[in-house]
Design a protein around this motif. Structure first.
Motif, PDB file in Angstrom:
ATOM      1  N   PRO A 122       0.804  -1.226   0.000  1.00 33.79           N
ATOM      2  CA  PRO A 122       0.000   0.000   0.000  1.00 33.79           C
ATOM      3  C   PRO A 122       0.840   1.280   0.000  1.00 33.79           C
ATOM      4  O   PRO A 122       1.221   1.789   1.038  1.00 33.79           O
ATOM      5  CB  PRO A 122      -0.826  -0.108   1.288  1.00 33.79           C
ATOM      6  N   VAL A 377      -6.226   1.878   1.271  1.00 37.15           N
ATOM      7  CA  VAL A 377      -5.968   0.627   1.987  1.00 37.15           C
ATOM      8  C   VAL A 377      -6.879  -0.466   1.441  1.00 37.15           C
ATOM      9  O   VAL A 377      -6.436  -1.535   1.044  1.00 37.15           O
ATOM     10  CB  VAL A 377      -6.195   0.813   3.509  1.00 37.15           C
ATOM     11  N   CYS A 378      -8.185  -0.179   1.418  1.00 36.01           N
ATOM     12  CA  CYS A 378      -9.161  -1.141   0.916  1.00 36.01           C
ATOM     13  C   CYS A 378      -9.468  -0.793  -0.531  1.00 36.01           C
ATOM     14  O   CYS A 378     -10.068   0.244  -0.807  1.00 36.01           O
ATOM     15  CB  CYS A 378     -10.428  -1.089   1.765  1.00 36.01           C
ATOM     16  N   CYS A 408     -14.493  -0.665   5.173  1.00 38.51           N
ATOM     17  CA  CYS A 408     -13.175  -1.184   4.788  1.00 38.51           C
ATOM     18  C   CYS A 408     -13.175  -2.708   4.967  1.00 38.51           C
ATOM     19  O   CYS A 408     -13.432  -3.199   6.054  1.00 38.51           O
ATOM     20  CB  CYS A 408     -12.098  -0.553   5.664  1.00 38.51           C
ATOM     21  N   CYS A 418      -6.694  -6.186   2.155  1.00 37.63           N
ATOM     22  CA  CYS A 418      -6.392  -5.147   3.150  1.00 37.63           C
ATOM     23  C   CYS A 418      -6.226  -5.697   4.558  1.00 37.63           C
ATOM     24  O   CYS A 418      -5.828  -4.967   5.459  1.00 37.63           O
ATOM     25  CB  CYS A 418      -7.468  -4.060   3.140  1.00 37.63           C
ATOM     26  N   THR A 421      -2.849  -5.189   6.283  1.00 39.31           N
ATOM     27  CA  THR A 421      -2.577  -3.763   6.449  1.00 39.31           C
ATOM     28  C   THR A 421      -3.402  -3.194   7.602  1.00 39.31           C
ATOM     29  O   THR A 421      -2.889  -2.441   8.440  1.00 39.31           O
ATOM     30  CB  THR A 421      -2.922  -3.009   5.147  1.00 39.31           C
TER      31      THR A 421
END
Lengths: 471, 374
Positions: A122, A377-378, A408, A418, A421
């Motif tokens: 990311p 992120v997502c 998310c 994701c 993360t």
């Protein structure tokens, strides 16, 4: 009453294939399910029917898989390809879709070996069209013989050097390698180096790949930091720091890679216990030396247990099969232990080498835990660091609460991309260990399931009933 | 923040507990809410989000009608985004028998003085839902109905309650309740609470809390199942149900379609878990595609269920304890309590602070199943 299989194996990579061979040749009724059209997994994909004229250019680590594939094809296990498993229930039922229908089967023992996936990378702009992973570059190459000219490769880890070398051998121009392995990694991994000495062959292979890249004249930027991919509708350039200078390269194809992590969707969906692996910086299902998970009749093998590589996967698959045979009453504990011993010796050696590799190619914090507010992120729901921070400040302290507040991890990939993360971001924000933060609670069907397909149900039983549980 | 000795102790951080906390805190009552997991973890966070007045049991209609009014301005009142959208709700009639059911229902509603349900014919059904299957002959619509986002709605009540001084304590599972003198002593694993007044909003666990208070109640629990699709082109604005088939769905603004229908999986209450019955869910999928052929191409993204409390007559328990002073109950909403959250909290606040409610709560007494002595 329907009959059950002795063992259902999910995933026909090196772990699943070797487990199936060992189990089926020792009298167990085995069914193997794989979502792809053929066996081999990511590593040995199409090894015996490559779209390339000279598959040898992909290297001997690839072509050697042909033998395992042949053995697997000849073993008595039943094989279902294009079979996408989307649920394993706690009563032992396995649900999967195949050719427009939903099927269910039951098994006394289940082995989950769904392999690994590439670790998310990311950084700003990683979600733009034109940015892919080095692994997907290799998949395109192995499956369809497709390559991208003039691409920039970014990251660290053995796979990225291998893919570049494979490209070069095919005469494909590579624009640059932006290597994110920090200079300090070579020093910091030294204490683990003795573990790698018995595997000098593997070390030399790695070095020779790197030399191949240098000799071909591919510009290599070392110890790169502060990466950002720029572009409006699509990737146009990549900016980074290397050698004390800021660089910008124009490119419309970026391949990212910083290692692989276990594929968690299925092991999480069946609620196996997981633990955070500090060496590999990933979640993995808790398991014993026979691959047995926190649920008695579910085992894990291969990269699904934590990254062990193809050779390790083959060995762990065999070990699981031996133990499952014992649990099924088809092999004595003594025989199991005798047959396991040499496997464990080899595995131990591989693990020491793995420690060195993990240390050398450890992905940097800044590439795992995004600091730039605009970084997505997502990808499914396009949620940025800033949006997650708002959710966190509203009380979304765990992945599930954060999911409820921000969406998310709610998209089609179900947090596959994701999840790691988010766990690490929340751990940083909470100033706690990742293990305390946890992971998403996953829901079936793990993949998109067509509504009509779901409406069609049928049950599958062993073809060879004599080998089943009737005896 | 801890508050171990509030005026009122609420057990259960679902929408009813949060709404009650909000209404009580707003009038200056010191409230602590004990939640065994985290707020909105169970039915209140994972339900289908239906905000439905249509088809309510007559006993519930007065409450549900006021709740529906409250929903229209709830975002302003709570200064939050509940995701509420007024979309209307249509129950589809698949055949003439369904239409007859609707006519009978209309008769009953009109006699009781209710006019909010309107029967529509086939043509109007197609105008409102252009993708409906040609075999559907008509339906009934309620215009103010719609949907909201459950997790956000429950959280919105919680945050509004907190702004008025309510305290929420998560991970606090009640293990023991005793009456000592004028006060309730409530113990969790690590903490002890005291309060003069107690409110049981414990959802699928409310029978356990009731017994500790001193009331028996024939509550059961189950796991209604849901599934949601990946994004689809927009094809349905109203929320959709069916008169006599297990079909219920709504398409959100982002294009995803939530499919319910009331079929139940398996509830493992002691372990906070549910198991889905995929064969039953598959029937729901089949129905959705039969009523709306466009759904044949839909892709299911997630399937889940939550733990929900049911009463034998599918009506909630709302009111005071019959065996103890200064204890009240609001639970057992039988898979249709989400819409009533805004009003039930107000009712509980009224009951606790004044001893009275403007609503007739006879049908919701906790002892309504007690055997009459001959």
């Amino acid at each position: 009453m329907s009959t059950s299989f002795d063992i259902a194996i999910i995933g026909a990579g090196p772990a699943g294939m070797s487990a199936a061979i060992t189990a089926s040749e020792n009298g167990a009724s085995v069914v193997v399910l794989d979502e792809k059209a053929a066996c081999g997994g990511q590593i040995y994909r199409n090894v015996n029917n490559s779209p390339l004229e000279n598959p040898e250019i992909l290297g001997s680590d690839y072509t050697k898989g042909g033998q395992l594939v042949n053995e697997f094809n000849n073993c008595p296990a039943e094989k279902y390809y294009n079979a996408s498993v989307w649920h394993v229930s706690d009563s032992g039922e396995v649900l999967f879709s195949r050719e427009g229908e939903t099927h269910s089967l039951t098994a006394r023992e289940v082995l989950i070996c769904c392999g690994a996936m590439e670790r998310p990378f990311p950084i700003p702009g990683w979600h733009l069209p034109g940015v892919m992973s080095a692994g997907s570059a290799q998949v395109m190459l192995k499956a369809e013989g497709i390559v991208k000219e003039d691409a920039v490769f970014v990251g660290t880890g053995p796979l990225i050097y291998l893919v570049i070398a494979q490209y070069l051998r095919l005469g494909v121009k590579v624009k640059a390698l932006i290597d994110t392995t920090p200079n300090t990694a070579y020093i910091e991994s030294m204490p683990k180096f003795p573990g790698a000495i018995p595997k000098t062959g593997m070390l030399f292979k790695g070095l020779s790949l790197f030399n191949e890249i240098r000799k071909a004249g591919v510009p290599v930027y070392r110890s790169a930091k502060e990466l950002a991919i720029k572009g409006n509708e699509q990737a146009e350039s990549i900016e980074f720091f290397s050698g004390g200078k800021k660089h910008s390269l124009e490119t419309d194809h970026v391949f990212l890679h910083q290692g692989v992590v276990p594929h968690l969707n299925l092991t999480r969906a069946v609620s196996l216990d997981h633990e955070w692996d500090k060496q590999q910086l990933c979640w993995r299902p808790v398991h014993d030396k026979w691959g047995k998970s926190s649920v008695d009749w579910i085992s894990v093998a291969g990269d699904n247990t934590g990254i062990v590589g193809a050779d390790g996967a083959e060995l762990t698959g065999k070990l699981v099969a031996l133990h499952q045979l014992t649990r099924l009453g088809k092999m004595t504990e003594t025989e199991r232990d005798v047959r396991a011993e040499p496997l464990n010796v080899t595995l131990h050696g591989l693990n020491r080498f793995r420690k060195f590799i993990d240390s050398l190619y450890r992905p940097l914090d800044e590439f795992r835990i995004p600091q730039d507010e605009t970084t997505v992120v997502c990808r499914c729901e396009e949620k940025t660091v800033a949006e997650l921070r708002v959710g966190f400040d509203q009380g979304g302290r765990g992945p599930n609460e954060l999911k409820g507040l921000t969406r998310c991890g709610m998209g089609p990939c179900q947090g596959r991309q994701c999840g790691h993360t988010v766990s690490e971001l929340l751990a940083e924000w909470r100033e706690e260990e990742v293990a305390e933060v946890g992971y998403y609670r996953l829901r079936s069907p793990l993949r998109l399931l067509n509504l009509q397909e779901f409406g069609q149900f049928s049950e599958i039983e062993p073809v060879n009933a004599a080998a089943g549980d009737i005896a | 923040m801890n508050r171990l000795k509030p005026d009122v102790l609420i057990i259960g951080g679902g929408i009813h507990g949060c709404s009650a906390a909000y209404h009580l805190a707003k009038v200056g009552v010191q409230v602590t809410v004990l939640e065994k997991d985290w707020v909105s973890r169970h039915a209140s966070g994972v339900n289908a989000g239906g905000v439905r007045l249509l088809g309510r049991d007559l006993a519930e209609v007065p409450l549900s009608k006021v709740a529906m009014k409250l929903w229209q301005n709830l975002d302003d009142e709570l200064d939050a985004d509940t995701g509420f959208r007024k979309r209307s709700l249509i129950n589809i009639a698949a055949d003439e028998q369904d239409m007859n059911t609707l006519y009978a229902r209309r008769e009953k509603m009109h006699t009781a003085g209710y006019q909010h349900e309107t029967i529509i014919d086939q043509q109007e059904l197609r105008e409102r839902l252009p993708h409906v299957s040609p075999f559907c002959v008509g339906g009934v619509v309620s215009e103010d109905d719609g949907y909201a986002i459950p997790y956000q709605s429950t959280k919105a009540f919680r945050r509004a309650a907190e702004r008025h001084g309510a305290v929420f304590m998560e991970g606090e599972c009640v293990e023991q309740i005793r009456k000592v003198g004028t006060h309730w002593h409530v113990a969790t694993r690590t903490k002890a609470f005291q309060a003069e007044k107690l409110l049981n909003c414990a959802g699928a666990w409310a029978d356990k809390v009731s017994v500790m208070i001193g009331d028996n109640v024939p509550l059961t629990h189950s796991a209604p199942m849901l599934m949601i699709t990946a994004r689809m082109p927009h094809f349905a604005t109203p929320v959709v149900g069916a008169v006599s088939r297990p079909l219920s769905f709504k398409q959100f603004e982002n294009g995803t379609v939530l499919i319910g229908g009331g079929s139940k999986g398996f509830a493992d209450r002691d372990n906070n878990r549910t198991r889905l019955d995929y064969k039953k869910l598959a029937i729901g999928a089949y129905n959705a595609a039969e009523f709306f052929p466009i759904m044949k191409k839909a892709s299911i993204n997630r399937m889940w269920s939550g733990l929900e409390a049911y009463m034998p007559d599918n009506l909630p328990v709302i009111g005071r304890s019959v065996n103890a002073d200064n204890a009240w109950h609001a639970f057992g909403f039988s898979a249709h309590g989400f819409q009533m959250g805004p009003v039930v909290g107000r009712v509980m606040s009224d009951l606790i602070t004044t001893g009275q409610s403007t609503f007739d709560l006879q049908a919701f007494r906790i002892d309504r199943f007690e055997r009459k002595v001959l």
